[in-house]
Design a protein around this motif. Sequence first.
Motif, PDB file in Angstrom:
ATOM      1  N   THR A 146       0.831  -1.222   0.090  1.00 43.42           N
ATOM      2  CA  THR A 146      -0.131  -0.160  -0.007  1.00 43.42           C
ATOM      3  C   THR A 146       1.053   1.204   0.077  1.00 43.42           C
ATOM      4  O   THR A 146       0.530   2.190  -0.683  1.00 43.42           O
ATOM      5  CB  THR A 146      -0.857  -0.072   1.221  1.00 43.42           C
TER       6      THR A 146
ATOM      7  N   ILE B 265       0.722   4.069  -2.914  1.00 40.60           N
ATOM      8  CA  ILE B 265       0.814   5.683  -2.740  1.00 40.60           C
ATOM      9  C   ILE B 265       1.995   6.510  -3.148  1.00 40.60           C
ATOM     10  O   ILE B 265       1.881   7.628  -3.637  1.00 40.60           O
ATOM     11  CB  ILE B 265       0.479   5.792  -1.258  1.00 40.60           C
TER      12      ILE B 265
ATOM     13  N   LEU C 124       1.623   6.739  -6.826  1.00 41.76           N
ATOM     14  CA  LEU C 124       0.558   7.625  -7.097  1.00 41.76           C
ATOM     15  C   LEU C 124       1.064   9.185  -6.952  1.00 41.76           C
ATOM     16  O   LEU C 124       0.921   9.920  -7.817  1.00 41.76           O
ATOM     17  CB  LEU C 124      -0.596   7.322  -6.188  1.00 41.76           C
TER      18      LEU C 124
ATOM     19  N   MET D 181      -6.761  -0.704  -0.563  1.00 44.27           N
ATOM     20  CA  MET D 181      -6.158   0.661  -0.773  1.00 44.27           C
ATOM     21  C   MET D 181      -4.894   0.652  -1.737  1.00 44.27           C
ATOM     22  O   MET D 181      -4.853   1.470  -2.565  1.00 44.27           O
ATOM     23  CB  MET D 181      -5.442   0.939   0.491  1.00 44.27           C
TER      24      MET D 181
ATOM     25  N   SER E 282      -4.761   2.464  -5.437  1.00 46.67           N
ATOM     26  CA  SER E 282      -3.646   3.297  -5.687  1.00 46.67           C
ATOM     27  C   SER E 282      -3.142   2.814  -6.786  1.00 46.67           C
ATOM     28  O   SER E 282      -2.532   3.511  -7.830  1.00 46.67           O
ATOM     29  CB  SER E 282      -2.591   3.484  -4.460  1.00 46.67           C
TER      30      SER E 282
ATOM     31  N   SER F 157      -2.683   4.952 -10.438  1.00 45.20           N
ATOM     32  CA  SER F 157      -1.193   5.091 -10.754  1.00 45.20           C
ATOM     33  C   SER F 157      -1.049   4.702 -12.149  1.00 45.20           C
ATOM     34  O   SER F 157      -0.454   5.417 -13.102  1.00 45.20           O
ATOM     35  CB  SER F 157      -0.213   4.403  -9.833  1.00 45.20           C
TER      36      SER F 157
END
Length: 212
Positions: A110, A114, A117, A195, A199, A203
């Motif tokens: 995760t 992130i 992203l 999540m 993401s 992305s």
Amino acid sequence: VRFDVRVLYNPTLETSYFMVPGVMTILLCMTTLVLTSMSITREKELGTFEMLISAPVTASEVIYGKTLPYVALGMATVPLILAVAMFGFGVPMRGSLLVLLIASFAFICTAVAIGTLIATFARNQQQSMLGGFLFLFPAILLSGLMFPLENMPTIMKWISYADPLAHFLSLLRSIMLKGGEPGFIALHVAVLAVMALVSVYVSFKRFHTTLR
């Protein structure tokens, strides 16, 4: 009749039992999220994105090549910080080590997703670093490390449900201090997996647009 108040799972009120899992969460997040975002934006600064475009590889292969090493780095960090927590600070390990590794893998994926992203929005390493810290500071405050989530206003509690650090910190405390309830573990690992998938999906969409 004598009434006695006891604190479950930490009867001696050891500060390390409460703080060390939070520090473990922050260390894992910083070594994965920030480094991932900076490694991708470094390609933009050096002008090597054009080489990646012209190479006979797909966008997914480029992203996997940039993210999987940091997943491996994060997993390699887990035994080290766990050993320091157990042998250096005396934090107990009452749950399954395998379950802890599975939860750590879900959180690391995760955090890397992130970070990827964030890198799709940043144009240089300074922006990616700033974006990483802009994510980290509110995430740490809403994770339950500084103050209990139960004491937060209702709207802040709902926001904290979208915080991966809050879910992983709850997992660490449950596994290490309580032994890990299967239903509780499954719920939070599933949330972290969702999540990560969201993401990664965003992305991929952003990565295609930034390469054009």
